[in-house]
Structure formats: C-alpha cells, structure tokens
Design a protein around this motif. Structure first.
Motif, PDB file in Angstrom:
ATOM      1  N   ILE A 150       0.860  -1.188   0.000  1.00 56.47           N
ATOM      2  CA  ILE A 150       0.000   0.000   0.000  1.00 56.47           C
ATOM      3  C   ILE A 150       0.894   1.235   0.000  1.00 56.47           C
ATOM      4  O   ILE A 150       2.037   1.192   0.451  1.00 56.47           O
ATOM      5  N   THR A 151       0.371   2.321  -0.523  1.00 57.06           N
ATOM      6  CA  THR A 151       1.167   3.543  -0.630  1.00 57.06           C
ATOM      7  C   THR A 151       1.418   4.137   0.755  1.00 57.06           C
ATOM      8  O   THR A 151       0.712   3.830   1.731  1.00 57.06           O
ATOM      9  N   LEU A 152       2.382   5.015   0.812  1.00 53.24           N
ATOM     10  CA  LEU A 152       2.674   5.699   2.069  1.00 53.24           C
ATOM     11  C   LEU A 152       1.506   6.582   2.497  1.00 53.24           C
ATOM     12  O   LEU A 152       1.234   6.738   3.687  1.00 53.24           O
ATOM     13  N   ARG A 153       0.791   7.139   1.531  1.00 54.73           N
ATOM     14  CA  ARG A 153      -0.398   7.944   1.854  1.00 54.73           C
ATOM     15  C   ARG A 153      -1.437   7.091   2.577  1.00 54.73           C
ATOM     16  O   ARG A 153      -1.998   7.512   3.591  1.00 54.73           O
ATOM     17  N   ARG A 154      -1.654   5.885   2.080  1.00 56.75           N
ATOM     18  CA  ARG A 154      -2.635   4.998   2.705  1.00 56.75           C
ATOM     19  C   ARG A 154      -2.166   4.576   4.107  1.00 56.75           C
ATOM     20  O   ARG A 154      -2.970   4.525   5.047  1.00 56.75           O
ATOM     21  N   ALA A 155      -0.879   4.303   4.248  1.00 57.23           N
ATOM     22  CA  ALA A 155      -0.363   3.889   5.549  1.00 57.23           C
ATOM     23  C   ALA A 155      -0.539   4.999   6.585  1.00 57.23           C
ATOM     24  O   ALA A 155      -0.953   4.749   7.725  1.00 57.23           O
ATOM     25  N   ILE A 156      -0.238   6.236   6.193  1.00 53.57           N
ATOM     26  CA  ILE A 156      -0.393   7.373   7.111  1.00 53.57           C
ATOM     27  C   ILE A 156      -1.871   7.640   7.379  1.00 53.57           C
ATOM     28  O   ILE A 156      -2.280   7.926   8.510  1.00 53.57           O
ATOM     29  N   SER A 157      -2.693   7.533   6.328  1.00 54.93           N
ATOM     30  CA  SER A 157      -4.135   7.766   6.475  1.00 54.93           C
ATOM     31  C   SER A 157      -4.761   6.750   7.426  1.00 54.93           C
ATOM     32  O   SER A 157      -5.608   7.097   8.256  1.00 54.93           O
ATOM     33  N   ASP A 158      -4.342   5.495   7.319  1.00 59.33           N
ATOM     34  CA  ASP A 158      -4.862   4.461   8.216  1.00 59.33           C
ATOM     35  C   ASP A 158      -4.512   4.762   9.670  1.00 59.33           C
ATOM     36  O   ASP A 158      -5.317   4.538  10.581  1.00 59.33           O
ATOM     37  N   LEU A 159      -3.302   5.278   9.896  1.00 60.02           N
ATOM     38  CA  LEU A 159      -2.882   5.641  11.251  1.00 60.02           C
ATOM     39  C   LEU A 159      -3.760   6.773  11.788  1.00 60.02           C
ATOM     40  O   LEU A 159      -4.205   6.729  12.946  1.00 60.02           O
ATOM     41  N   ILE A 160      -4.014   7.767  10.943  1.00 58.78           N
ATOM     42  CA  ILE A 160      -4.849   8.907  11.340  1.00 58.78           C
ATOM     43  C   ILE A 160      -6.241   8.438  11.752  1.00 58.78           C
ATOM     44  O   ILE A 160      -6.777   8.836  12.799  1.00 58.78           O
TER      45      ILE A 160
END
Length: 284
Positions: A150-160
């Motif tokens: 998964i993209t880094l955007r998705r990884a950060i978004s999931d954390l948020i």
C-alpha cells in the motif's frame, strides 16, 4: 569487494576505494588518498558528516517527573545473562544513548522498557498511567516497518483514522522532515532508505509520544542522511519534550547527541567461571 557506509572501516581495510553517487563512481583511488585528500565535493561532504566531525550538542539535565521508571531489570536469553539489577528513570525531553557490542542486550533492554518483551526480573512503570500508544519505537530497518503493498499515503491515512489524529499536521511535519508531497503516492520500496526512515519518524511524531526508543535508526543510511535524520530526531524531541533512548554501535554518535550514556558489556554465561564478573551496565 565490500560495500559500506563506514568510512573508518574503509580506511582500515585499505586498498582501493570508490565513492558512488547516483549510480556513478565519482572518485576512486587508494583509500588513504581518497579519504585524506578528497577531490569531489560529495566525498568531502561524506567525510564531514562522520559523527567524529559533529559538534557536540548542549546537554540537558534531567528535570520533571519521569515518564518511565525501570527498577531491578534482568534478562537472560539462550543460557546467557544479558543484564541484571538495572535501574533507569527517563525524564521528559532527555536523550539517552546506549552503546555496546552485538548481542549484549541493548535492543532487548529497550523492548522491555516498551513492554514488548517481559523482563525475567524487575518492573517498568509509566508515569501518570500514560497510555501505551505514547511509548513508541523507531526501527532500524525502515522497509520492515511498513506494509509493502500500500502507498505511504494509505499507511499514514490508516494511522490517522485508527487513532483519531489531526491530519492537518501531516503537511507541516513533512515539510520539517524535508519529505516531498509526491512521495506519499509511492510504495515503500519506491523511496530511498533515508526518506522511508523519515516517514517512520513522521508516523511516530503524529502520535505525540512521550518516550521513543530508536533502535539503531540510522544503521542503513549513508553518513549525510544519518546526520540529517539524527539532527531532526533530536531537534523535534526537544521541541515536543519527548524522551529518546537511542541505541547505536557508533560510540561517537552517542557521545555527540546524548545527555546521558549507557554502556552495555558483552554477554556472559549464566554460570560464569569462578572469579569472573557478571555483565554490567555502566551509566554515565
């Protein structure tokens, strides 16, 4: 042929030394000549980025109520005593450096402080019953710390989403960490090791930790990226009053950035020969 970020290792090995930048060898010759009289600007920057050339940071005296207190910690593994009877109080905003040979228990000690491993003896207490999420770890292998598909955007978004964090902080933190916005659309394997480690730091900082265990966080980075990453880590930790425990084999790096230093000795047998001392942890 040996590939390394360690300039002192290259100097000691001798022979020919080649310096590579963006896939191109930019300088080559006897190791002593290249390191003693570098011709290329990048080689000079590499040499200056060695921790031996860093300016010593200003130390901070421990102050405030501890965010973490360890008492009488002991741990053995595979029939070897790693450490015993160890006490440590960690205060807000201080940088504690840990050095020692491989296998002596440095990472184990940090993992016990985070409750990722149980101690064989002793206790760890968190100040004011702080939640576990406020105690974080920065791993030495950035690719292993991110899902690869998964993209880094998705990884950060999931954390948020998972922790109800403020997404508005992402842009400012990325700018501070010198991460270009377009990198968010890439997979972890499509960015450099230095960029990925800074994304790992971004992910941790979004959680506003009070304690961060950085386990050899720059061991896979070139000297220039290492210096940038460590400087950012210390700077942001000071600003956010986050205590940091840094593990590194580089004693000079630890000396330059730490308020306090812990030296772990080599592991010994559970039943050492007569008159042989058991392992110690020296706190300076």
């Amino acid at each position: 042929m040996t590939i390394t970020h360690d300039l002192e290792l290259a100097r000691r090995m001798g022979g020919d030394l080649a310096v590579m930048l963006n896939g191109v060898i930019i300088e080559q010759g006897p190791a002593e000549d290249v390191l003693g009289n570098p011709q290329h600007a990048y080689t000079r920057c590499l040499i200056e980025a060695d921790p031996a050339h860093w300016s010593a940071g200003s130390s901070r005296k421990a102050a405030g109520k501890p965010v973490l207190v360890a008492e009488g910690l002991g741990k053995s593994r595979g029939g070897q005593r790693l450490f015993s009877g160890q006490n440590l109080a960690v205060h807000p905003g201080e940088i504690i450096g840990v050095t020692g040979p491989s296998g002596c228990g440095k990472s184990t000690f940090g993992d016990i402080l985070l409750s990722l491993l149980p101690p064989d003896e002793g206790t760890v207490r968190r100040g004011d019953d702080l939640p576990a999420i406020k105690f974080q770890k920065l791993y030495q292998d950035p690719p292993a710390a991110f899902p690869q598909r998964i993209t880094l955007r998705r990884a950060i978004s999931d954390l948020i989403k998972r922790h109800g964090l403020d997404a508005a902080r992402i842009d400012s933190l990325m700018a501070r960490l010198r991460l270009a916005p377009e990198l968010l659309g890439r997979l972890p394997g499509e960015v450099s090791g230095g960029e990925l480690q800074r994304f790992a730091l971004l992910r941790v900082l979004l959680l506003d930790p009070v304690f961060l265990f950085a386990d050899e966080p720059t061991s896979r980075l070139d000297l220039i990226t290492q210096q940038e990453t460590i400087e950012l880590l210390v700077e942001l930790a000071r600003e956010q009053n986050c205590a940091v425990l840094i593990v590194s084999h580089d004693a000079e790096l630890i000396r330059k950035v730490s308020d306090r230093q812990i030296r772990f000795e080599a592991e010994r047998s559970e039943n050492p020969p007569k008159n042989q001392r058991t392992p110690e942890v020296a706190l300076a």
